[in-house]
Scaffold this motif. Structure first.
Motif, PDB file in Angstrom:
ATOM      1  N   PRO A 160       6.212   3.813   3.740  1.00  0.00           N
ATOM      2  CA  PRO A 160       5.457   2.557   3.647  1.00  0.00           C
ATOM      3  C   PRO A 160       6.139   1.404   4.389  1.00  0.00           C
ATOM      4  O   PRO A 160       5.471   0.633   5.084  1.00  0.00           O
ATOM      5  CB  PRO A 160       5.390   2.279   2.141  1.00  0.00           C
ATOM      6  CG  PRO A 160       5.473   3.626   1.508  1.00  0.00           C
ATOM      7  CD  PRO A 160       6.387   4.430   2.403  1.00  0.00           C
ATOM      8  N   ASP A 161       7.464   1.296   4.306  1.00  0.00           N
ATOM      9  CA  ASP A 161       8.096   0.151   4.960  1.00  0.00           C
ATOM     10  C   ASP A 161       8.077   0.304   6.480  1.00  0.00           C
ATOM     11  O   ASP A 161       7.900  -0.694   7.191  1.00  0.00           O
ATOM     12  CB  ASP A 161       9.515  -0.101   4.423  1.00  0.00           C
ATOM     13  CG  ASP A 161      10.464   1.045   4.639  1.00  0.00           C
ATOM     14  OD1 ASP A 161      11.608   0.788   5.043  1.00  0.00           O
ATOM     15  OD2 ASP A 161      10.061   2.199   4.385  1.00  0.00           O
TER      16      ASP A 161
ATOM     17  N   ARG B  50       5.741   1.892   8.182  1.00  0.00           N
ATOM     18  CA  ARG B  50       4.336   1.673   8.553  1.00  0.00           C
ATOM     19  C   ARG B  50       4.075   0.179   8.653  1.00  0.00           C
ATOM     20  O   ARG B  50       3.520  -0.323   9.619  1.00  0.00           O
ATOM     21  CB  ARG B  50       3.444   2.303   7.481  1.00  0.00           C
ATOM     22  CG  ARG B  50       2.072   2.705   7.924  1.00  0.00           C
ATOM     23  CD  ARG B  50       1.295   3.218   6.724  1.00  0.00           C
ATOM     24  NE  ARG B  50       1.870   4.426   6.173  1.00  0.00           N
ATOM     25  CZ  ARG B  50       1.553   5.650   6.569  1.00  0.00           C
ATOM     26  NH1 ARG B  50       0.655   5.831   7.504  1.00  0.00           N
ATOM     27  NH2 ARG B  50       2.125   6.693   6.020  1.00  0.00           N
ATOM     28  N   ASN B  51       4.525  -0.578   7.600  1.00  0.00           N
ATOM     29  CA  ASN B  51       4.301  -2.021   7.578  1.00  0.00           C
ATOM     30  C   ASN B  51       5.110  -2.722   8.666  1.00  0.00           C
ATOM     31  O   ASN B  51       4.666  -3.709   9.242  1.00  0.00           O
ATOM     32  CB  ASN B  51       4.674  -2.600   6.208  1.00  0.00           C
ATOM     33  CG  ASN B  51       3.676  -2.222   5.132  1.00  0.00           C
ATOM     34  OD1 ASN B  51       2.496  -2.012   5.418  1.00  0.00           O
ATOM     35  ND2 ASN B  51       4.130  -2.116   3.901  1.00  0.00           N
TER      36      ASN B  51
ATOM     37  N   ASP C 128      -1.010  -1.508   0.538  1.00  0.00           N
ATOM     38  CA  ASP C 128      -0.051  -1.127   1.587  1.00  0.00           C
ATOM     39  C   ASP C 128       1.356  -1.633   1.277  1.00  0.00           C
ATOM     40  O   ASP C 128       2.345  -0.998   1.640  1.00  0.00           O
ATOM     41  CB  ASP C 128      -0.493  -1.708   2.943  1.00  0.00           C
ATOM     42  CG  ASP C 128      -1.686  -0.958   3.521  1.00  0.00           C
ATOM     43  OD1 ASP C 128      -2.321  -1.493   4.461  1.00  0.00           O
ATOM     44  OD2 ASP C 128      -1.980   0.138   3.030  1.00  0.00           O
ATOM     45  N   TYR C 129       1.440  -2.807   0.660  1.00  0.00           N
ATOM     46  CA  TYR C 129       2.766  -3.398   0.445  1.00  0.00           C
ATOM     47  C   TYR C 129       3.344  -3.101  -0.936  1.00  0.00           C
ATOM     48  O   TYR C 129       4.494  -3.430  -1.204  1.00  0.00           O
ATOM     49  CB  TYR C 129       2.717  -4.912   0.685  1.00  0.00           C
ATOM     50  CG  TYR C 129       2.691  -5.255   2.150  1.00  0.00           C
ATOM     51  CD1 TYR C 129       1.496  -5.453   2.821  1.00  0.00           C
ATOM     52  CD2 TYR C 129       3.877  -5.339   2.881  1.00  0.00           C
ATOM     53  CE1 TYR C 129       1.477  -5.729   4.179  1.00  0.00           C
ATOM     54  CE2 TYR C 129       3.863  -5.621   4.238  1.00  0.00           C
ATOM     55  CZ  TYR C 129       2.663  -5.810   4.884  1.00  0.00           C
ATOM     56  OH  TYR C 129       2.644  -6.075   6.232  1.00  0.00           O
TER      57      TYR C 129
ATOM     58  N   ASP D 129       4.404  -0.393  -2.317  1.00  0.00           N
ATOM     59  CA  ASP D 129       5.565   0.506  -2.367  1.00  0.00           C
ATOM     60  C   ASP D 129       6.567   0.210  -1.268  1.00  0.00           C
ATOM     61  O   ASP D 129       7.415   1.055  -0.957  1.00  0.00           O
ATOM     62  CB  ASP D 129       5.092   1.968  -2.222  1.00  0.00           C
ATOM     63  CG  ASP D 129       4.300   2.411  -3.430  1.00  0.00           C
ATOM     64  OD1 ASP D 129       3.349   3.197  -3.280  1.00  0.00           O
ATOM     65  OD2 ASP D 129       4.628   1.928  -4.535  1.00  0.00           O
ATOM     66  N   ASP D 130       6.479  -0.934  -0.642  1.00  0.00           N
ATOM     67  CA  ASP D 130       7.371  -1.274   0.464  1.00  0.00           C
ATOM     68  C   ASP D 130       8.486  -2.168  -0.066  1.00  0.00           C
ATOM     69  O   ASP D 130       8.240  -3.334  -0.382  1.00  0.00           O
ATOM     70  CB  ASP D 130       6.559  -1.991   1.556  1.00  0.00           C
ATOM     71  CG  ASP D 130       7.410  -2.372   2.755  1.00  0.00           C
ATOM     72  OD1 ASP D 130       6.835  -2.862   3.735  1.00  0.00           O
ATOM     73  OD2 ASP D 130       8.652  -2.184   2.707  1.00  0.00           O
ATOM     74  N   PRO D 131       9.724  -1.652  -0.138  1.00  0.00           N
ATOM     75  CA  PRO D 131      10.822  -2.451  -0.693  1.00  0.00           C
ATOM     76  C   PRO D 131      11.194  -3.632   0.196  1.00  0.00           C
ATOM     77  O   PRO D 131      11.868  -4.559  -0.246  1.00  0.00           O
ATOM     78  CB  PRO D 131      11.981  -1.452  -0.784  1.00  0.00           C
ATOM     79  CG  PRO D 131      11.656  -0.396   0.215  1.00  0.00           C
ATOM     80  CD  PRO D 131      10.174  -0.321   0.300  1.00  0.00           C
ATOM     81  N   ARG D 132      10.744  -3.602   1.479  1.00  0.00           N
ATOM     82  CA  ARG D 132      11.079  -4.706   2.383  1.00  0.00           C
ATOM     83  C   ARG D 132       9.896  -5.652   2.596  1.00  0.00           C
ATOM     84  O   ARG D 132       9.915  -6.460   3.517  1.00  0.00           O
ATOM     85  CB  ARG D 132      11.538  -4.143   3.739  1.00  0.00           C
ATOM     86  CG  ARG D 132      12.867  -3.414   3.642  1.00  0.00           C
ATOM     87  CD  ARG D 132      13.361  -2.962   5.008  1.00  0.00           C
ATOM     88  NE  ARG D 132      14.623  -2.252   4.877  1.00  0.00           N
ATOM     89  CZ  ARG D 132      14.735  -0.978   4.533  1.00  0.00           C
ATOM     90  NH1 ARG D 132      13.671  -0.257   4.305  1.00  0.00           N
ATOM     91  NH2 ARG D 132      15.922  -0.409   4.423  1.00  0.00           N
TER      92      ARG D 132
END
Lengths: 347, 320
Positions: free
Chosen positions: A40-41, A43-44, B266-267, B269-272
Motif C-alpha cells: 500500500p505505501d 502504491r501510494n 487506499d491510505y 493500511d499505509d504507514p507512511r
C-alpha cells in the motif's frame, strides 16, 4: 486534465535502461520479467509522485509518431490488449535504450497501469539515478556520532531532480479518444534542445496538443481582458500589465498562469484569474511559451484615459518612472518625471 | 359517482397499502433530510377508516381520489429557517402535484394555522408495486415545533368538542398563534446571533466535519489539532458560506463519495500516509482546494508548514 485524485495504480514494472557509452558492447537494458510487488505505501508513493509531477507541469499531448512504437503500445494497452502488460513494458524499455544517444542519461523506466477518472490508464515514467547520504545516529566509545552511508542508487524521492512522466487514458470508445499528459521537469529551464524534447517527442512519439504560439497569444488576450475588466484599482492594473509583459519577455521557455497569479496578483484576484484562464481552455499550470504571434505587442504598453490622453512606453521605463494612485471620484493620478524629447501633432 | 359504502369498503381493503405509502414517503424524506444534514422529527400515518368515512360525509365526496390525505407524513422542524431545506428535500424526492402555504393565505391582520402542505406522488417501486403501475398520493405537512403544538392542542380544544366553543374562547386560542409567530421569530434571531459568534462557528463546523469523516473511516483523530485548524479554516468562509456550511459539506461529500471512499481505503493500511488525511478538517481542506486554493494556502501557511498542504493537494489532485 484528469482528476489525479482518482488515480489508482494496479500494476507496476521496472526496467533498467543504462546510458549509451562509446563502445558498442554495453549490455543494453536490463528488463524485468514479472511485475513488481506493490505494498500500500509503495502504491501510494508512486501515485503521489505521478500526481505531483503532473499537477506541477502538465503538457497536454497527442500520440502522433509513426516512428516511435509508444503510441501503438499505449493504444493496445488501453484497448485490445494484444500484448501483455509485461511484454509491452519490455518493448518500451528496448525502445528507450535504442532511441537514446550519449547525451541522454541512463536510469529506470517504470510502466504502470491503473485507473484515473474511472478509465483505464497507462503511465510511463523515466527516473534518473541520484546519489545521497543516509545518516544513522550511533555511539562510538560512549560518544554520539552519525554513521554515514553513501547511497548511489537512489531513483525517486520527494525532491527528485529528474523525473519524467507520461499518463494516458482512453476517455471514449475509440483510440482517437486517448487523452495524454506529459510532465518533464527539465522542460522550461533549457531552450528547446534534443535533451528537453527527447522524452516528449523522440521517446513517447507525442506532440503538444496545442501549438505554443497559439496558447501564448490566447493567454495574453485572456490575461489583459481580465486585468482591464475585473481589476478595479488603476495601480493594480498598471502593476499587473507590467508583470505580464515581464513574464512574456523573460528567458523562461514555459509560462505558468498559476505561478503568475501567485507571484504577481493580490489574493482576491488569483482564483478569479485562474478561473478565467481555465474557462478559456488554457492550461492553468504551465505551457510552452512562444511569443512569435505577439512579439509586436510586447514592445510597449499603452494606458488610455477618458480624456483622450494616452501614456505609452516600454515596460521597464513605465515601471521605473510612472506611479499611479486612485483619487476620489474614480479617477487616477498619474505622475512621472522625464526629460521632454519631442512634441509633435499626431492623428 | 360512487356511494359512501363503496368508498368505505375500498378504503378498508387498501388501508394497509396506504400505510406502506406513508412509511415509504417518510423513509425517503428522512434519507434526503439526513443527507442535507437537516434534523427534523417525522411522523407518518394512514388515515383511520372512520376518519376517512367522516371526511367523505362532511365534504360530500363522491370520488375515492378526492380524499388526498389517505397517506400522510408530518415534518416537524426545530427552526423556521429549516423549512426551506425541507421544501427542497420534498421537491427533490417526489413529484409534487400541489403545494399550499397556509401562512401566505393570511392577510397581515389575520392569525391562523401556519404550515406548508404538499400533495406528492410516491413512486411504486418502494411499495413493491410494478414500476409501470404509477405512483400513489401522499400528503406532507411541514410545521415548526411551535406550530405543531398549537395545531395539536387547538384541534383537541376547538374541533373535538361536541359543541361549538364560545367565540371569546376561540379568540383566546387563536391569540396564541401570535405567540407562536413570536416564538419562532425569536428562536430564529437568537440562533442567527449565536451561530455568528466566532467559537460557535468553528465548533459547529467541526461537528459537521466529524459526522462526514466517520462515514469514511473509523479512525480516531487529534481533537486539539482539529480545533486549531478548523478555527483557522473557518476564516476562509464568508458569512453566507458559513451559514450553508452543513449543506455544502454534505453536497461536497455526496458529489465526491466514490473518490473519498477510495482515498480512505487506499491510505488506511499505509504507514507512511500523510497523517492529516485522518483528521476531519481535511475534508474542509479538500473542499476549499476545489473552491479557492490560493486563499487556502495563505490561511494555512500562517499555522502549518506549506508542504503538508501541498501533500494534501497532491492526494486530492489539485495544485496548491
Amino acid at each position: 486534465m484528469f482528476d489525479l485524485g482518482t488515480l489508482t495504480i494496479q500494476k507496476l514494472i521496472v526496467h533498467e535502461v543504462p546510458e549509451k557509452t562509446s563502445t558498442e558492447s554495453d549490455g543494453g537494458p536490463i528488463l524485468s520479467q514479472v511485475e513488481s510487488s506493490l505494498t500500500p505505501d509503495l502504491r501510494n508513493y508512486f501515485r503521489e509522485r505521478i500526481s505531483e509531477s503532473l499537477l506541477r507541469a502538465p503538457f497536454e499531448v497527442v500520440l502522433s509518431s509513426e516512428t516511435s512504437p509508444v503510441p501503438a503500445l499505449v493504444e493496445d494497452q488501453l484497448g485490445a490488449m494484444k500484448n501483455s502488460f509485461v511484454k509491452a513494458s519490455q518493448q518500451l524499455g528496448k525502445h528507450l535504450y535504442s532511441s537514446q544517444t550519449r547525451v541522454n542519461s541512463g536510469g529506470l523506466l517504470v510502466a504502470m497501469k491503473g485507473k484515473v477518472d474511472s478509465h483505464t490508464c497507462f503511465g510511463v515514467l523515466k527516473l534518473e539515478k541520484e546519489e545521497g547520504i543516509r545518516a544513522h545516529q550511533e555511539e562510538v566509545d560512549g560518544k554520539r556520532t552519525f554513521n554515514l552511508e553513501h547511497l548511489q542508487d537512489l531513483f525517486l524521492n520527494k525532491k527528485t531532480r529528474v523525473f519524467k512522466v507520461g499518463l494516458f487514458a482512453q476517455t471514449g470508445t475509440s483510440a482517437s479518444d486517448i487523452e495524454g499528459y506529459v510532465s518533464d521537469n527539465q522542460r522550461g529551464f533549457e531552450p528547446r534542445t534534443e535533451v528537453a524534447d527527447f522524452f516528449l517527442r523522440k521517446f513517447l512519439g507525442c506532440e503538444l496538443e496545442q501549438a505554443p504560439e497559439i496558447t501564448t497569444s490566447r493567454f495574453l488576450e485572456v490575461a489583459q481582458a481580465f486585468v482591464n475588466d475585473e481589476v478595479e484599482e488603476a495601480s493594480d492594473k498598471a502593476d499587473y500589465n507590467i508583470a505580464l509583459h515581464s513574464e512574456f519577455t523573460s528567458q523562461r521557455t514555459t509560462l505558468s498562469p498559476r505561478g503568475f497569479a501567485m507571484n504577481h496578483l493580490k489574493t482576491e484576484h488569483r482564483q478569479p484569474f485562474i478561473a478565467a484562464v481555465e474557462t478559456s481552455g488554457i492550461p492553468a499550470q504551465t505551457f510552452d511559451k512562444d511569443t512569435t504571434l505577439i512579439a509586436p505587442r510586447l514592445r510597449r504598453i499603452e494606458f488610455d484615459f477618458d480624456s483622450g490622453i494616452a501614456l505609452l512606453g516600454p515596460p521597464d521605463a513605465l515601471d521605473d518612472r510612472v506611479s499611479m494612485k486612485a483619487v476620489d471620484g474614480g479617477e487616477t493620478k498619474v505622475e512621472f518625471t522625464d526629460r521632454v524629447k519631442d512634441v509633435r501633432g499626431k492623428r | 359517482m360512487t356511494d359512501v359504502t363503496t368508498l368505505w369498503e375500498r378504503y378498508i381493503s387498501e388501508q394497509a397499502l396506504y400505510e406502506r405509502v406513508a412509511k415509504a414517503a417518510r423513509s425517503q424524506l428522512e434519507r434526503e433530510l439526513r443527507l442535507a444534514a437537516v434534523t427534523c422529527e417525522l411522523q407518518h400515518r394512514a388515515k383511520d377508516v372512520d376518519q376517512f368515512v367522516k371526511k367523505v360525509l362532511r365534504k360530500g365526496y363522491t370520488d375515492y381520489d378526492q380524499v388526498g390525505d389517505k397517506a400522510g407524513v408530518r415534518v416537524i422542524a426545530r427552526y423556521y429557517s429549516q423549512v426551506d431545506a425541507v421544501e427542497r428535500a420534498i421537491e427533490g424526492s417526489f413529484d409534487v402535484v400541489d403545494r399550499e402555504n397556509k401562512r401566505a393565505a393570511l392577510n397581515y391582520d389575520q392569525l391562523g394555522y401556519l404550515g406548508l402542505h404538499f400533495d406528492v406522488i410516491v413512486s411504486p417501486t418502494p411499495l413493491g408495486l410494478p414500476p409501470d403501475e404509477g405512483g400513489l398520493p401522499c400528503e406532507i405537512q411541514v410545521q415548526t415545533a411551535a406550530q405543531h403544538l398549537w395545531a395539536d392542542a387547538s384541534h383537541d380544544l376547538l374541533y373535538k368538542q361536541e359543541f361549538d366553543p364560545p367565540e371569546e374562547l376561540q379568540r383566546s386560542l387563536y391569540r396564541l398563534l401570535a405567540l407562536v409567530e413570536i416564538f419562532d421569530g425569536q428562536l430564529l434571531e437568537g440562533r442567527a446571533e449565536l451561530t455568528n459568534l466566532e467559537g460557535f462557528r468553528a465548533a459547529a463546523m467541526l461537528s459537521d466535519l466529524e459526522a462526514v469523516y466517520y462515514r469514511y473511516t473509523p479512525r480516531g483523530f487529534d481533537k486539539e489539532l482539529s480545533k486549531r485548524l478548523v478555527s483557522r479554516l473557518s476564516g476562509l468562509y464568508s458569512d453566507a458560506e458559513a451559514q450553508s456550511f452543513t449543506v455544502d459539506l454534505h453536497q461536497f461529500a455526496r458529489a465526491n463519495d466514490a473518490k473519498l471512499t477510495a482515498l480512505y481505503a487506499d491510505y488506511s493500511d499505509d504507514p507512511r500516509a500523510n497523517p492529516l488525511i485522518f483528521q476531519p478538517e481535511t475534508l474542509a481542506v479538500f473542499e476549499r482546494l476545489e473552491h479557492d486554493p490560493f486563499a487556502l494556502r495563505e490561511a494555512w501557511t500562517a499555522e502549518l508548514p506549506v508542504n503538508m498542504l501541498e501533500g494534501l493537494g497532491t492526494i486530492w489532485g489539485v495544485a496548491v
